[in-house]
Enzyme design. Structure first.
Site, PDB file in Angstrom:
ATOM      1  N   THR A  22       8.684   3.261  -7.540  1.00 11.66           N
ATOM      2  CA  THR A  22       7.293   3.689  -7.311  1.00 11.66           C
ATOM      3  C   THR A  22       7.200   4.907  -6.394  1.00 11.66           C
ATOM      4  O   THR A  22       6.369   5.782  -6.613  1.00 11.66           O
ATOM      5  CB  THR A  22       6.436   2.545  -6.737  1.00 11.66           C
TER       6      THR A  22
ATOM      7  N   GLU B  68      -7.708  -0.945  -4.744  1.00  8.26           N
ATOM      8  CA  GLU B  68      -7.952  -1.150  -6.167  1.00  8.26           C
ATOM      9  C   GLU B  68      -6.664  -1.021  -6.989  1.00  8.26           C
ATOM     10  O   GLU B  68      -5.879  -0.098  -6.784  1.00  8.26           O
ATOM     11  CB  GLU B  68      -8.963  -0.108  -6.651  1.00  8.26           C
TER      12      GLU B  68
ATOM     13  N   GLY C  57      -3.842   3.105  -7.323  1.00  5.92           N
ATOM     14  CA  GLY C  57      -2.483   3.643  -7.313  1.00  5.92           C
ATOM     15  C   GLY C  57      -2.085   4.257  -5.990  1.00  5.92           C
ATOM     16  O   GLY C  57      -1.491   5.334  -5.955  1.00  5.92           O
TER      17      GLY C  57
ATOM     18  N   ASP D  19       2.252   7.381  -0.621  1.00  5.96           N
ATOM     19  CA  ASP D  19       1.074   6.574  -0.323  1.00  5.96           C
ATOM     20  C   ASP D  19       0.025   7.495   0.290  1.00  5.96           C
ATOM     21  O   ASP D  19       0.205   8.003   1.399  1.00  5.96           O
ATOM     22  CB  ASP D  19       1.421   5.436   0.637  1.00  5.96           C
TER      23      ASP D  19
ATOM     24  N   ARG E 138      -3.254   6.706   0.782  1.00  7.55           N
ATOM     25  CA  ARG E 138      -4.443   5.958   1.198  1.00  7.55           C
ATOM     26  C   ARG E 138      -4.895   6.290   2.615  1.00  7.55           C
ATOM     27  O   ARG E 138      -4.084   6.644   3.468  1.00  7.55           O
ATOM     28  CB  ARG E 138      -4.177   4.449   1.092  1.00  7.55           C
TER      29      ARG E 138
ATOM     30  N   THR F 255      -1.533  -9.080   5.270  1.00  7.27           N
ATOM     31  CA  THR F 255      -0.813  -7.880   4.839  1.00  7.27           C
ATOM     32  C   THR F 255       0.664  -7.978   5.190  1.00  7.27           C
ATOM     33  O   THR F 255       1.050  -8.710   6.097  1.00  7.27           O
ATOM     34  CB  THR F 255      -1.401  -6.603   5.476  1.00  7.27           C
TER      35      THR F 255
END
Length: 197
Positions: free
Chosen positions: A119, A57, A98, A131, A133, A154
């Site tokens: 980032t 998302e 994010g 990251d 996730r 990807t």
């Protein structure tokens, strides 16, 4: 890991990129009141090697059309390519805003990026992972659809490592939405996160 989840009914979703069906996977994270609702948009026909995009998302990119990232263009490109693919496919939309730091923290990270942080630096400066996730729910989704082989859209080596635990992968590169506002973002993904551009 034993994941607790529920699966919604199936509904039709006509889009500008084609006609899809949608189903929601509600993943419980630490109790009944803490959950994430992930969406799968998929073609009516799913063949032996479907085209798959596992998309995290990004409200700013997906809904507002932010030029600071490449997420919105990747989402639209993926839906279009999945709709045209000979074996059909799935767009797995994971609620991991994010890189799973959440919208509040993402806006704070954006503010640091406005001051010159990249980032990765911005997330770390906030005491967060670069990251955060996870992809365990993807295993559940593939099992639900009885999928063993995928062509995965990807550039992210971490995503490939995660998902190759669940299915056989053939990678398909995805390069969309590069512009003057996100050149440094793309550079950071390549140089610090190993993305394959």
């Amino acid at each position: 890991m034993n994941i607790k989840y529920e699966i919604s009914s199936v509904a039709n979703l006509p889009t500008k990129n084609g006609k899809f069906k949608i189903v929601c996977f509600k993943e419980f994270k630490g109790g009944e009141s803490h959950f994430k609702e992930h969406l799968v948009a998929y073609t009516n026909k799913i063949g032996k090697t479907p085209l798959v995009r596992v998309h995290s998302e990004c409200l700013t990119g997906d809904a507002f059309g932010s030029l600071k990232c490449d997420c919105g263009p990747e989402l639209n490109f993926s839906l279009n390519e999945i709709n045209k693919h000979k074996d059909g496919g799935l767009l797995i939309y994971l609620r991991q805003e994010g890189r799973d730091i959440g919208l509040f923290n993402k806006v704070n990270a954006y503010a640091l990026q406005d001051k010159g942080y990249d980032t990765v630096e911005a997330n770390l400066a906030l005491g967060l992972k670069a990251d955060a996730r996870e992809y365990e729910i993807v295993k559940v989704i593939f099992e639900h659809f009885n999928i063993k082989d995928v062509e995965l859209l990807t550039n992210n080596p971490d995503k490939i490592e995660w998902i190759s635990k669940y299915v056989n992968i053939k990678r398909k590169q995805i390069i969309q939405g590069i512009n003057e506002c996100n050149e440094e973002y793309i550079k950071t993904k390549k140089e610090k996160m190993g993305h394959m551009f």
